[in-house]
Write an enzyme that holds these catalytic residues in place. Structure first.
Site, PDB file in Angstrom:
ATOM      1  N   ARG A  71      10.859  90.600  52.906  1.00 35.77           N
ATOM      2  CA  ARG A  71      10.401  90.317  54.268  1.00 35.77           C
ATOM      3  C   ARG A  71      10.799  88.905  54.698  1.00 35.77           C
ATOM      4  O   ARG A  71      10.050  88.207  55.388  1.00 35.77           O
ATOM      5  CB  ARG A  71       8.880  90.490  54.405  1.00 35.77           C
ATOM      6  CG  ARG A  71       8.369  91.862  54.043  1.00 35.77           C
ATOM      7  CD  ARG A  71       8.934  92.945  54.982  1.00 35.77           C
ATOM      8  NE  ARG A  71       8.499  94.258  54.531  1.00 35.77           N
ATOM      9  CZ  ARG A  71       9.165  95.031  53.673  1.00 35.77           C
ATOM     10  NH1 ARG A  71      10.321  94.623  53.193  1.00 35.77           N
ATOM     11  NH2 ARG A  71       8.701  96.205  53.320  1.00 35.77           N
ATOM     12  N   SER A 101       2.069  96.681  58.956  1.00 38.43           N
ATOM     13  CA  SER A 101       1.464  96.036  57.786  1.00 38.43           C
ATOM     14  C   SER A 101       1.179  94.580  58.119  1.00 38.43           C
ATOM     15  O   SER A 101       2.105  93.796  58.350  1.00 38.43           O
ATOM     16  CB  SER A 101       2.403  96.122  56.584  1.00 38.43           C
ATOM     17  OG  SER A 101       2.632  97.472  56.239  1.00 38.43           O
ATOM     18  N   GLU A 120       2.138  88.965  57.637  1.00 39.22           N
ATOM     19  CA  GLU A 120       3.528  89.340  57.842  1.00 39.22           C
ATOM     20  C   GLU A 120       3.995  89.018  59.259  1.00 39.22           C
ATOM     21  O   GLU A 120       5.136  88.604  59.451  1.00 39.22           O
ATOM     22  CB  GLU A 120       3.708  90.830  57.544  1.00 39.22           C
ATOM     23  CG  GLU A 120       5.154  91.269  57.496  1.00 39.22           C
ATOM     24  CD  GLU A 120       5.321  92.671  56.919  1.00 39.22           C
ATOM     25  OE1 GLU A 120       6.120  93.445  57.489  1.00 39.22           O
ATOM     26  OE2 GLU A 120       4.666  92.978  55.924  1.00 39.22           O
TER      27      GLU A 120
END
Length: 399
Positions: A167, A290, A391
């Site tokens: 990520r 998420s 995130e």
């Protein structure tokens, strides 16, 4: 041509549906228009947010006294198959990501079918290095064309320069001076603004089922080969069952009009109706997806995990071997179950389908989402000594 929109808020542009009013919202329809909009903001020393699908963004309720840019270009250009079976596919940064995946599958190309249904755009996909169901964007990217805000020139970035990680990319890293500490110069938009991405995909009607949950949904074994169209359909169904798709109704509001192909919007609405049984909004989809990243732990941290906690091989930022565990597992086992809310009447809660999604139940503001995020993060840290990292890009809020 560049269109300027009036009375637009971040709640109009983000999948979680929160965020304050925007001073100037521009949608350039040309490559030069994108560059000019970015240069306009930087020359005036105004805050700049180059937004994709708004799925990885949590913005405060206060007015954004700057310029928000959304690339309106959506072209996809397919090359000819090479001797090794690869095909170069170049897409504008503003192309809706799932439109891009659908087009590659329709062309019989393997490489991104497991990333079906992820909200966002092609440009945002490489910033975040999106990944799911055994695939990551990093595996298919050949190069990125970008505008360098510091050098004031266009550049072509090869994969080695993009420094892809979990990520993470060099693009995303340029927004931070340290972990979770926004850069004073490049935040909330990276130094390099993506203009287009070239992918290297494989000419094949079949793809590899690379994730256990997906194999189970397809009734096959991990590693089996299946038609890419079947893999895409299975991924969309699995994501829908967990509420991890965007609410397709968002494309009906003026600020989102034209940001996704009309035929794929219609198909998404039909599928959503089949999943929820209603034509109304699905609040489980009003999220950033998420919200917390899966932690990557060193040996001591991993040893302190409960015996039944998930463990996967991973690499620490230092390059040393590490262990990845599940943020969703930690949240649930710390006592924050599906549907958890800070108070009984709170307008924000964990999704009723997935503990990793923080959702707007219809009237939440950014402050409500932030309060929920802090409560969950602090509870997990108290229970396991692991501090979860958000995130999404968080603008104007302290988590």
């Amino acid at each position: 041509m560049t269109t300027e929109h009036s009375s637009t808020t971040f709640s109009d542009l983000t999948t979680i549906g929160v965020g304050g009013p925007i001073r100037t919202f521009l949608t350039p329809h040309t490559r030069d228009g994108v560059i000019d909009a970015v240069r306009q903001a930087d020359a005036a020393d105004l805050p700049l947010s180059v937004i994709g699908g708004g799925s990885n963004l949590l913005v405060c309720d206060d007015p954004f006294d700057g310029i928000v840019v959304r690339d309106a270009r959506q072209d996809i250009r397919f090359g000819t198959p090479q001797a090794d079976g690869t095909v170069a596919v170049n897409a504008d940064a503003g192309c809706n990501w799932d439109d891009f995946v659908a087009a590659t599958v329709a062309h019989g190309l393997e490489g991104v079918e497991g990333l079906s249904g992820i909200p966002g755009t092609v440009g945002a996909s490489v910033v975040q290095n999106i990944g799911a169901y055994g695939q990551e964007v990093a595996s298919s990217v050949a190069q990125v064309e970008a505008w360098d805000r510091q050098a004031q020139s266009t550049v072509t970035l090869e994969t080695v320069q993009l420094s892809f990680g979990y990520r993470m990319s060099a693009l995303k890293a340029s927004m931070y001076d340290a972990s979770a500490k926004p850069s004073a110069k490049f935040f909330p938009t990276p130094r390099f603004v993506v203009l287009s991405v070239t992918f290297r995909l494989h000419k094949s009607e079949e793809g590899t089922v690379g994730y256990g949950q997906l194999a189970k949904a397809l009734g096959v074994r991990l590693g089996d080969r299946m038609p890419v169209a079947a893999i895409r359909d299975a991924v969309l169904k699995v994501r829908a069952a967990k509420g991890m798709l965007e609410d397709a109704h968002r494309y009906g509001i003026p600020a989102m009009a034209g940001a996704k192909r009309a035929d794929t919007v219609a198909a998404a609405l039909q599928a959503q109706r089949g999943t929820t049984g209603t034509d109304g909004p699905d609040f489980n989809r009003h999220s950033c997806g998420s919200f917390f990243m899966n932690p990557v732990l060193d040996a001591a941290q991993a040893a302190a995990l409960p015996q039944d906690a998930p463990r996967f091989p991973a690499t620490l930022p230092s390059g040393a071997p590490g262990t990845k565990t599940s943020a969703a597992w930690l949240i649930d086992h710390a006592g924050f179950h599906k549907g958890y809310a800070v108070t009984a009447d709170a307008p924000a809660s964990l999704s009723t389908l997935h503990t990793l999604a923080l959702t707007n139940r219809g009237s939440a503001r950014a402050a409500d989402i932030a309060a929920l995020a802090r409560t969950v993060r602090d509870g997990v840290e108290h229970a396991y000594g692991i501090r979860l990292v958000p995130e999404p890009v968080v603008v104007g809020l302290e988590l």
